[in-house]
Design a protein around this motif. Structure first.
Motif, mmCIF file in Angstrom:
data_model
loop_
_atom_site.group_PDB
_atom_site.id
_atom_site.type_symbol
_atom_site.label_atom_id
_atom_site.label_comp_id
_atom_site.label_asym_id
_atom_site.label_seq_id
_atom_site.Cartn_x
_atom_site.Cartn_y
_atom_site.Cartn_z
ATOM 1 N N ILE A 158 0.842 -1.203 0.000
ATOM 2 C CA ILE A 158 0.000 0.000 0.000
ATOM 3 C C ILE A 158 0.874 1.250 0.000
ATOM 4 O O ILE A 158 0.618 2.206 -0.741
ATOM 5 C CB ILE A 158 -0.950 -0.016 1.215
ATOM 6 N N GLY A 159 1.917 1.253 0.808
ATOM 7 C CA GLY A 159 2.831 2.393 0.821
ATOM 8 C C GLY A 159 3.554 2.561 -0.491
ATOM 9 O O GLY A 159 3.722 3.685 -0.988
ATOM 10 N N ASN A 160 3.964 1.449 -1.087
ATOM 11 C CA ASN A 160 4.678 1.508 -2.361
ATOM 12 C C ASN A 160 3.775 2.023 -3.475
ATOM 13 O O ASN A 160 4.171 2.875 -4.284
ATOM 14 C CB ASN A 160 5.205 0.118 -2.725
ATOM 15 N N GLU A 161 2.554 1.504 -3.524
ATOM 16 C CA GLU A 161 1.624 1.896 -4.578
ATOM 17 C C GLU A 161 1.202 3.360 -4.462
ATOM 18 O O GLU A 161 0.919 4.016 -5.474
ATOM 19 C CB GLU A 161 0.388 0.997 -4.523
ATOM 20 N N ALA A 162 1.187 3.877 -3.242
ATOM 21 C CA ALA A 162 0.806 5.277 -3.035
ATOM 22 C C ALA A 162 1.958 6.232 -3.318
ATOM 23 O O ALA A 162 1.771 7.447 -3.280
ATOM 24 C CB ALA A 162 0.324 5.473 -1.599
ATOM 25 N N ALA A 163 3.146 5.682 -3.622
ATOM 26 C CA ALA A 163 4.346 6.511 -3.802
ATOM 27 C C ALA A 163 4.518 7.444 -2.605
ATOM 28 O O ALA A 163 4.778 8.642 -2.759
ATOM 29 C CB ALA A 163 4.271 7.300 -5.109
ATOM 30 N N ALA A 164 4.383 6.876 -1.429
ATOM 31 C CA ALA A 164 4.382 7.669 -0.205
ATOM 32 C C ALA A 164 5.706 8.391 0.018
ATOM 33 O O ALA A 164 6.781 7.850 -0.225
ATOM 34 C CB ALA A 164 4.092 6.770 0.998
ATOM 35 N N ASP A 165 5.594 9.620 0.496
ATOM 36 C CA ASP A 165 6.791 10.363 0.902
ATOM 37 C C ASP A 165 7.281 9.889 2.256
ATOM 38 O O ASP A 165 8.453 10.079 2.595
ATOM 39 C CB ASP A 165 6.468 11.858 0.957
ATOM 40 N N ALA A 166 6.394 9.257 3.011
ATOM 41 C CA ALA A 166 6.766 8.660 4.295
ATOM 42 C C ALA A 166 5.719 7.623 4.661
ATOM 43 O O ALA A 166 4.525 7.822 4.430
ATOM 44 C CB ALA A 166 6.864 9.711 5.392
ATOM 45 N N VAL A 167 6.174 6.509 5.199
ATOM 46 C CA VAL A 167 5.294 5.459 5.718
ATOM 47 C C VAL A 167 5.634 5.279 7.188
ATOM 48 O O VAL A 167 6.802 5.039 7.529
ATOM 49 C CB VAL A 167 5.491 4.124 4.973
ATOM 50 N N VAL A 168 4.635 5.385 8.047
ATOM 51 C CA VAL A 168 4.865 5.219 9.481
ATOM 52 C C VAL A 168 3.902 4.167 10.023
ATOM 53 O O VAL A 168 2.683 4.316 9.912
ATOM 54 C CB VAL A 168 4.694 6.545 10.245
ATOM 55 N N SER A 169 4.472 3.120 10.571
ATOM 56 C CA SER A 169 3.685 2.054 11.181
ATOM 57 C C SER A 169 3.627 2.308 12.683
ATOM 58 O O SER A 169 4.649 2.597 13.313
ATOM 59 C CB SER A 169 4.332 0.698 10.882
ATOM 60 N N ILE A 170 2.429 2.218 13.251
ATOM 61 C CA ILE A 170 2.214 2.569 14.653
ATOM 62 C C ILE A 170 1.860 1.320 15.452
ATOM 63 O O ILE A 170 0.924 0.582 15.100
ATOM 64 C CB ILE A 170 1.091 3.623 14.769
ATOM 65 N N HIS A 171 2.608 1.099 16.533
ATOM 66 C CA HIS A 171 2.441 -0.087 17.368
ATOM 67 C C HIS A 171 2.623 0.258 18.838
ATOM 68 O O HIS A 171 2.969 1.389 19.195
ATOM 69 C CB HIS A 171 3.463 -1.158 16.981
ATOM 70 N N ALA A 172 2.413 -0.748 19.679
ATOM 71 C CA ALA A 172 2.757 -0.670 21.094
ATOM 72 C C ALA A 172 3.272 -2.045 21.493
ATOM 73 O O ALA A 172 2.853 -3.054 20.926
ATOM 74 C CB ALA A 172 1.553 -0.276 21.939
ATOM 75 N N ASP A 173 4.163 -2.077 22.461
ATOM 76 C CA ASP A 173 4.843 -3.314 22.816
ATOM 77 C C ASP A 173 4.146 -4.026 23.973
ATOM 78 O O ASP A 173 3.301 -3.450 24.654
ATOM 79 C CB ASP A 173 6.293 -2.975 23.179
#
Length: 283
Positions: A158-173
């Motif tokens: 999805i990030g690649n196809e959108a030609a994203a200027d930034a991709v940020v994945s949000i998580h918690a441990d």
């Protein structure tokens, strides 16, 4: 998706769902679905003090926000329906570097049962709203908190196809150890392409620096100085865009769990992440 964690999600089904950590893969040992977009037109810029109040200012003479027109993909970890679909989320998918990993995982939760997938979705929505107000086009890897997946390879696509200027994945441990707390930011290492090199490292460092100056503590149980180089995360390995993964904190730590559970706390996380992304795009 990252790290050292233990999943204790109440809805886990069968042994196959006892997945550890909150990332797309099995955690490393502690160290020292359609895509929609949303565009919001930035609020009108006020007339600078140097321009007399009576003077007229044409729209073309007002500079847009520095990051206006950029594309950001936000990837809230996991999904609310994952636990009820073990066969689907345990299906192996490509993970880069010749590896395969489960399609997705259930994520972790606080000791009181507040799930990571709910936290990440809420924070991502808040981040997206803040960035969209600056004219940034936002793409989410999932549109709700009740579905299944998408798989980790699809999230990267999805990030690649959108030609994203930034991709940020949000998580918690979900690491269980006395006193374990703090956030860290993961990036792909060694890089597999140019975007995973300097751009992704700079994105990770900007996220780290901004979260630290926003009052969040660096992790005391994984990575080094708030950064964690990873070669085992599909979302990072398969990306051809600048990408980083933020583990916002440890849900098993009482203080951090309280912050993540509160609306005020989630807004604090979102404000810091949004400010970091804006700073990265403007640099």
């Amino acid at each position: 998706m990252v790290v050292v964690r233990r999943v204790i999600t109440p809805l886990l089904l069968a042994g196959a769902l006892l997945l550890t950590g909150c990332s797309d893969d099995a955690p490393a040992a502690p160290a020292p679905a359609p895509v929609t977009t949303r565009t919001v037109t930035p609020a009108p810029t006020t007339v600078p003090p140097s321009v007399p109040a009576s003077a007229s200012v044409s729209a073309s003479s007002v500079a847009p926000p520095a990051a206006s027109g950029k594309v950001v993909v936000l990837d809230p970890g996991h999904n609310g329906g994952n636990a009820a679909h073990p066969a689907e989320i345990n299906r192996p998918v490509p993970a880069g570097r010749g590896q395969t990993k489960p399609c997705n995982t259930t994520g972790t939760a606080t000791n009181a049962g507040y799930p990571e997938h709910a936290f990440t979705f809420d924070v991502a929505q808040r981040v997206g709203k803040a960035l969209a107000s600056q004219g940034i086009r936002i793409v989410y890897t999932r549109q709700n908190d009740t579905g299944v997946g998408p798989c980790v390879d699809r999230r990267a696509a999805i990030g690649n196809e959108a030609a994203a200027d930034a991709v940020v994945s949000i998580h918690a441990d979900g690491y269980e150890a006395a006193g374990a707390n703090g956030f860290h930011v993961a990036y792909s290492a060694p890089p597999l392409n140019a975007a995973q090199g300097a751009p992704s490292t700079r994105l990770a460092q900007t996220l780290r620096d901004t979260m630290r100056t926003s009052g969040f503590s660096l992790s005391n149980y994984i990575g080094g100085n708030g950064l964690s180089a990873r070669s085992d995360l599909a979302g990072l390995n398969l990306s051809t865009r600048p990408v980083a993964l933020v583990e916002c904190g440890n849900m098993r730590n009482a203080a951090e769990a309280a912050r993540m559970t509160s609306e005020e706390g989630r807004q604090q996380y979102a404000s810091a992440i949004a400010a970091a992304i804006e700073a990265y795009l403007a640099s």
